[in-house]
Design a protein around this motif. Structure first.
Motif, PDB file in Angstrom:
ATOM      1  N   THR A   1       0.853  -1.183   0.000  1.00 45.83           N
ATOM      2  CA  THR A   1       0.000   0.000   0.000  1.00 45.83           C
ATOM      3  C   THR A   1       0.890   1.235   0.000  1.00 45.83           C
TER       4      THR A   1
ATOM      5  N   ARG B   1      -2.456   5.121  -0.014  1.00 42.67           N
ATOM      6  CA  ARG B   1      -3.849   4.662  -0.073  1.00 42.67           C
ATOM      7  C   ARG B   1      -4.202   3.902  -1.355  1.00 42.67           C
ATOM      8  N   VAL B   2      -3.210   3.479  -2.111  1.00 45.87           N
ATOM      9  CA  VAL B   2      -3.442   2.631  -3.284  1.00 45.87           C
ATOM     10  C   VAL B   2      -2.737   1.307  -3.024  1.00 45.87           C
TER      11      VAL B   2
ATOM     12  N   ALA C   1      -8.119  -3.418  -5.902  1.00 43.86           N
ATOM     13  CA  ALA C   1      -9.157  -2.939  -4.999  1.00 43.86           C
ATOM     14  C   ALA C   1      -9.755  -1.624  -5.511  1.00 43.86           C
ATOM     15  N   ARG C   2      -9.692  -1.432  -6.810  1.00 46.11           N
ATOM     16  CA  ARG C   2     -10.249  -0.259  -7.489  1.00 46.11           C
ATOM     17  C   ARG C   2     -11.235  -0.747  -8.540  1.00 46.11           C
TER      18      ARG C   2
ATOM     19  N   GLU D   1      -5.864   7.240  -7.347  1.00 47.46           N
ATOM     20  CA  GLU D   1      -6.789   7.388  -6.228  1.00 47.46           C
ATOM     21  C   GLU D   1      -7.862   8.437  -6.521  1.00 47.46           C
TER      22      GLU D   1
ATOM     23  N   GLN E   1     -12.547   3.215  -5.226  1.00 48.48           N
ATOM     24  CA  GLN E   1     -12.278   1.932  -4.580  1.00 48.48           C
ATOM     25  C   GLN E   1     -13.454   0.985  -4.751  1.00 48.48           C
ATOM     26  N   LYS E   2     -13.137  -0.300  -4.720  1.00 48.12           N
ATOM     27  CA  LYS E   2     -14.177  -1.321  -4.660  1.00 48.12           C
ATOM     28  C   LYS E   2     -14.669  -1.385  -3.221  1.00 48.12           C
TER      29      LYS E   2
ATOM     30  N   GLU F   1     -15.241  -2.572   0.529  1.00 54.41           N
ATOM     31  CA  GLU F   1     -14.287  -3.143   1.494  1.00 54.41           C
ATOM     32  C   GLU F   1     -14.144  -4.646   1.307  1.00 54.41           C
TER      33      GLU F   1
END
Length: 152
Positions: free
Chosen positions: A92, A95-96, A113-114, A141, A146-147, A149
């Protein structure tokens, strides 16, 4: 020179021109669905990455970009990496979440996770590769949501 060797000569010259940074960089264009393509087309990429100038890509596409020679290459809208699993180790950065493959060089990192996967290939010349991800992460970002959680 025989005419049978002419195609080899032309192909060799094309590769040499690309390697010297004079021509467009060959980058395979992803084929995402329409929603993913719209997200990727919104990605505003810089003219320089890691101090390297942006280069044209071939075929030309808003889903691809390249910088420097050898090229740092970006593709937005790629499929989920086949070896990505819920237990895969991610890095990470700002935040990516990034999934790196392979462990040797050049390394291809995929922002996961995007709502769109963004792939960045970094040749060994630009080590540490994380510096490239630090530069590109905020743009991803800001553009690719984001996908939910827990989804990668």
């Amino acid at each position: 020179m025989s005419t049978s060797k002419l195609p080899l000569l032309v192909a060799g010259l094309a590769l040499l021109a690309g390697a010297c940074g004079d021509g467009a960089v060959q980058v395979q264009v992803p084929r995402p669905d329409a929603a993913t393509q719209r997200l990727c087309e919104g990605l505003r990429l810089p003219e320089k990455v890691h101090g390297q100038k942006r280069r044209d890509t071939s075929p030309s596409s808003p889903l691809t970009a390249a910088w420097g020679s050898p090229p740092i290459a970006l593709r937005c809208g790629v499929p989920r990496p086949a070896t990505l699993h819920p237990t895969s180790q991610l890095v990470t950065i700002n935040r990516v979440d990034w999934f790196g493959l392979p462990a040797n060089r050049p390394v291809t990192f995929t922002a996961v996770a995007r709502q769109a996967y963004v792939e960045v290939t970094v040749p060994p010349k630009y080590n540490p590769a994380g510096d490239v991800l630090i530069e590109l992460g905020p743009l991803i970002e800001a553009t690719i949501p984001q996908k939910p959680e827990g989804q990668i």
